[in-house]
Scaffold this motif. Sequence first.
Motif, PDB file in Angstrom:
ATOM      1  N   LYS A 278      58.716  28.109  30.990  1.00 48.25           N
ATOM      2  CA  LYS A 278      59.369  26.871  31.402  1.00 48.25           C
ATOM      3  C   LYS A 278      60.067  27.130  32.727  1.00 48.25           C
ATOM      4  O   LYS A 278      60.595  28.217  32.954  1.00 48.25           O
ATOM      5  N   GLY A 279      60.034  26.161  33.613  1.00 49.74           N
ATOM      6  CA  GLY A 279      60.771  26.249  34.863  1.00 49.74           C
ATOM      7  C   GLY A 279      60.272  27.368  35.748  1.00 49.74           C
ATOM      8  O   GLY A 279      59.080  27.461  36.035  1.00 49.74           O
ATOM      9  N   LYS A 280      61.175  28.270  36.147  1.00 46.55           N
ATOM     10  CA  LYS A 280      60.808  29.311  37.115  1.00 46.55           C
ATOM     11  C   LYS A 280      59.873  30.345  36.525  1.00 46.55           C
ATOM     12  O   LYS A 280      59.158  31.040  37.242  1.00 46.55           O
ATOM     13  N   GLN A 281      59.831  30.428  35.176  1.00 48.71           N
ATOM     14  CA  GLN A 281      58.947  31.422  34.552  1.00 48.71           C
ATOM     15  C   GLN A 281      57.476  31.094  34.800  1.00 48.71           C
ATOM     16  O   GLN A 281      56.636  31.998  34.874  1.00 48.71           O
ATOM     17  N   VAL A 282      57.166  29.809  34.967  1.00 45.14           N
ATOM     18  CA  VAL A 282      55.779  29.422  35.262  1.00 45.14           C
ATOM     19  C   VAL A 282      55.346  30.040  36.589  1.00 45.14           C
ATOM     20  O   VAL A 282      54.264  30.627  36.697  1.00 45.14           O
ATOM     21  N   ILE A 283      56.233  29.942  37.586  1.00 46.26           N
ATOM     22  CA  ILE A 283      55.902  30.489  38.910  1.00 46.26           C
ATOM     23  C   ILE A 283      55.760  32.000  38.836  1.00 46.26           C
ATOM     24  O   ILE A 283      54.817  32.583  39.376  1.00 46.26           O
ATOM     25  N   SER A 284      56.697  32.663  38.144  1.00 46.61           N
ATOM     26  CA  SER A 284      56.627  34.126  38.113  1.00 46.61           C
ATOM     27  C   SER A 284      55.387  34.585  37.350  1.00 46.61           C
ATOM     28  O   SER A 284      54.737  35.550  37.763  1.00 46.61           O
ATOM     29  N   GLU A 285      55.035  33.883  36.273  1.00 48.55           N
ATOM     30  CA  GLU A 285      53.817  34.280  35.551  1.00 48.55           C
ATOM     31  C   GLU A 285      52.581  34.063  36.398  1.00 48.55           C
ATOM     32  O   GLU A 285      51.641  34.854  36.363  1.00 48.55           O
ATOM     33  N   LEU A 286      52.609  32.992  37.209  1.00 49.74           N
ATOM     34  CA  LEU A 286      51.479  32.719  38.108  1.00 49.74           C
ATOM     35  C   LEU A 286      51.307  33.868  39.093  1.00 49.74           C
ATOM     36  O   LEU A 286      50.204  34.410  39.267  1.00 49.74           O
ATOM     37  N   ILE A 287      52.433  34.290  39.727  1.00 46.50           N
ATOM     38  CA  ILE A 287      52.354  35.352  40.740  1.00 46.50           C
ATOM     39  C   ILE A 287      51.888  36.655  40.099  1.00 46.50           C
ATOM     40  O   ILE A 287      50.954  37.308  40.573  1.00 46.50           O
ATOM     41  N   VAL A 288      52.550  37.046  38.983  1.00 49.91           N
ATOM     42  CA  VAL A 288      52.229  38.335  38.362  1.00 49.91           C
ATOM     43  C   VAL A 288      50.794  38.346  37.843  1.00 49.91           C
ATOM     44  O   VAL A 288      50.048  39.300  38.057  1.00 49.91           O
ATOM     45  N   GLY A 289      50.395  37.232  37.227  1.00 46.76           N
ATOM     46  CA  GLY A 289      49.032  37.156  36.711  1.00 46.76           C
ATOM     47  C   GLY A 289      48.008  37.229  37.810  1.00 46.76           C
ATOM     48  O   GLY A 289      46.980  37.904  37.675  1.00 46.76           O
ATOM     49  N   TRP A 290      48.319  36.604  38.949  1.00 46.47           N
ATOM     50  CA  TRP A 290      47.374  36.640  40.069  1.00 46.47           C
ATOM     51  C   TRP A 290      47.247  38.051  40.622  1.00 46.47           C
ATOM     52  O   TRP A 290      46.137  38.514  40.900  1.00 46.47           O
ATOM     53  N   VAL A 291      48.392  38.754  40.771  1.00 50.77           N
ATOM     54  CA  VAL A 291      48.329  40.119  41.310  1.00 50.77           C
ATOM     55  C   VAL A 291      47.531  41.024  40.383  1.00 50.77           C
ATOM     56  O   VAL A 291      46.694  41.816  40.843  1.00 50.77           O
ATOM     57  N   TYR A 292      47.748  40.883  39.048  1.00 46.55           N
ATOM     58  CA  TYR A 292      47.018  41.747  38.120  1.00 46.55           C
ATOM     59  C   TYR A 292      45.527  41.439  38.132  1.00 46.55           C
ATOM     60  O   TYR A 292      44.691  42.340  38.104  1.00 46.55           O
ATOM     61  N   LYS A 293      45.193  40.151  38.224  1.00 41.77           N
ATOM     62  CA  LYS A 293      43.780  39.773  38.219  1.00 41.77           C
ATOM     63  C   LYS A 293      43.073  40.309  39.462  1.00 41.77           C
ATOM     64  O   LYS A 293      41.969  40.871  39.393  1.00 41.77           O
ATOM     65  N   TYR A 294      43.802  40.173  40.589  1.00 40.79           N
ATOM     66  CA  TYR A 294      43.302  40.587  41.891  1.00 40.79           C
ATOM     67  C   TYR A 294      43.074  42.104  41.912  1.00 40.79           C
ATOM     68  O   TYR A 294      42.036  42.595  42.356  1.00 40.79           O
ATOM     69  N   THR A 295      44.002  42.862  41.315  1.00 38.26           N
ATOM     70  CA  THR A 295      43.845  44.311  41.254  1.00 38.26           C
ATOM     71  C   THR A 295      42.694  44.692  40.347  1.00 38.26           C
ATOM     72  O   THR A 295      41.901  45.565  40.679  1.00 38.26           O
ATOM     73  N   ARG A 296      42.609  44.002  39.191  1.00 38.44           N
ATOM     74  CA  ARG A 296      41.562  44.347  38.231  1.00 38.44           C
ATOM     75  C   ARG A 296      40.179  44.080  38.825  1.00 38.44           C
ATOM     76  O   ARG A 296      39.251  44.839  38.600  1.00 38.44           O
ATOM     77  N   GLU A 297      40.072  43.006  39.605  1.00 37.29           N
ATOM     78  CA  GLU A 297      38.770  42.696  40.194  1.00 37.29           C
ATOM     79  C   GLU A 297      38.344  43.737  41.216  1.00 37.29           C
ATOM     80  O   GLU A 297      37.177  44.044  41.337  1.00 37.29           O
ATOM     81  N   ASN A 298      39.297  44.263  41.987  1.00 40.26           N
ATOM     82  CA  ASN A 298      38.920  45.098  43.127  1.00 40.26           C
ATOM     83  C   ASN A 298      39.037  46.584  42.869  1.00 40.26           C
ATOM     84  O   ASN A 298      38.237  47.347  43.393  1.00 40.26           O
ATOM     85  N   VAL A 299      40.037  47.015  42.093  1.00 40.19           N
ATOM     86  CA  VAL A 299      40.141  48.452  41.815  1.00 40.19           C
ATOM     87  C   VAL A 299      39.263  48.810  40.631  1.00 40.19           C
ATOM     88  O   VAL A 299      38.665  49.868  40.595  1.00 40.19           O
ATOM     89  N   GLY A 300      39.191  47.936  39.656  1.00 39.74           N
ATOM     90  CA  GLY A 300      38.387  48.216  38.481  1.00 39.74           C
ATOM     91  C   GLY A 300      39.219  48.036  37.229  1.00 39.74           C
ATOM     92  O   GLY A 300      40.448  48.056  37.288  1.00 39.74           O
ATOM     93  N   LYS A 301      38.547  47.854  36.100  1.00 40.68           N
ATOM     94  CA  LYS A 301      39.273  47.656  34.845  1.00 40.68           C
ATOM     95  C   LYS A 301      39.949  48.956  34.425  1.00 40.68           C
ATOM     96  O   LYS A 301      39.447  50.036  34.676  1.00 40.68           O
TER      97      LYS A 301
END
Lengths: 238, 73
Positions: A51-74
């Motif tokens: 709720k509220g600011k947690q949506v933004i922080s989850e968006l950022i953190v989730g994007w960074v993790y997804k981005y790393t997983r795609e490029n460095v590897g699982k």
Amino acid sequence: MNVDEFGARIIISFGDGEIFLSESFLLGILVAVVLAVLGVWLGTGLQTVPKGKQVISELIVGWVYKYTRENVGKGHDGYAPYVGTIFGFCLLGSALGLFGLRPITADVNVTFALSILTFLLIQGSEVRKFGAIGKIKHMCDPYPFMLPLKVLEELTLPISLGFRLFGNILGGLIVVDIWFHFMTYLSGLFTDIPFLRAVLVLPLNGFFDIFEPIIQTFIFTMLTMIFLGIGINIKKDH
Amino acid sequence: MNIIGAAIAFCVGLVGFGIALGQGKSLSNAVESISKQPEAANDIRTTLIVGMAIMETMGVLTFVVAIILSGKL
């Protein structure tokens, strides 16, 4: 026009001026503090239902993790915090021109600090994974006389990373400064007040202080992750 | 102004010419392949941006050399 005026100003100097703290150092600490406070503020009061600011922080953190997983590897999620930190620092540091400050990444010392950090991270994780002997053995593959070339190849990475970020941001800084000089000259033809400097620089700011930092930061982190992925994953068969 | 000024202008212009050709070619090929395979657009875009950045390194290195040279004017 004098090139020296584009250098970072010296804020505090000790002794006879041999030891000094430059603008980049102080602004870098400022950026780090702002990022840390922002991160702590975004990370407090987490709930199961975002709720509220947690949506933004989850968006950022989730994007960074997804981005790393795609490029460095699982299975290499441990590198995501480093990538996120570099991303935030680079982005905010390059976009400081929006606030009328000098971008810290227009200083070759800052960009080389970042690129050497990346270089050490890559070498360190390769040595941790394969051992020092395994790494040298890989570099001697297929022929031992290729070793100098491979060493050169690995040393080129921090140099090109550092100079790319530095050159792009400094180029933007110089173009904006030349534009300011030109506008001062043009408005000097009518009155003494440099009124043309006020609004007409906004498109240039939009390009050099918003678009260019995003692209350059993206490229910096992307190349970091790609070389990390190459170093860690492809050498598995040796 | 002396020969160094001419050298700066010449090297920056020459590298700009080369980079413009290379990036234009890569962009045209990327647009072509996106129009053929729209579902691969994300991969193509990422590869295009990274490739263009690597091409641009030449220009940036020349720019750094030009700044170093212009200190000697």
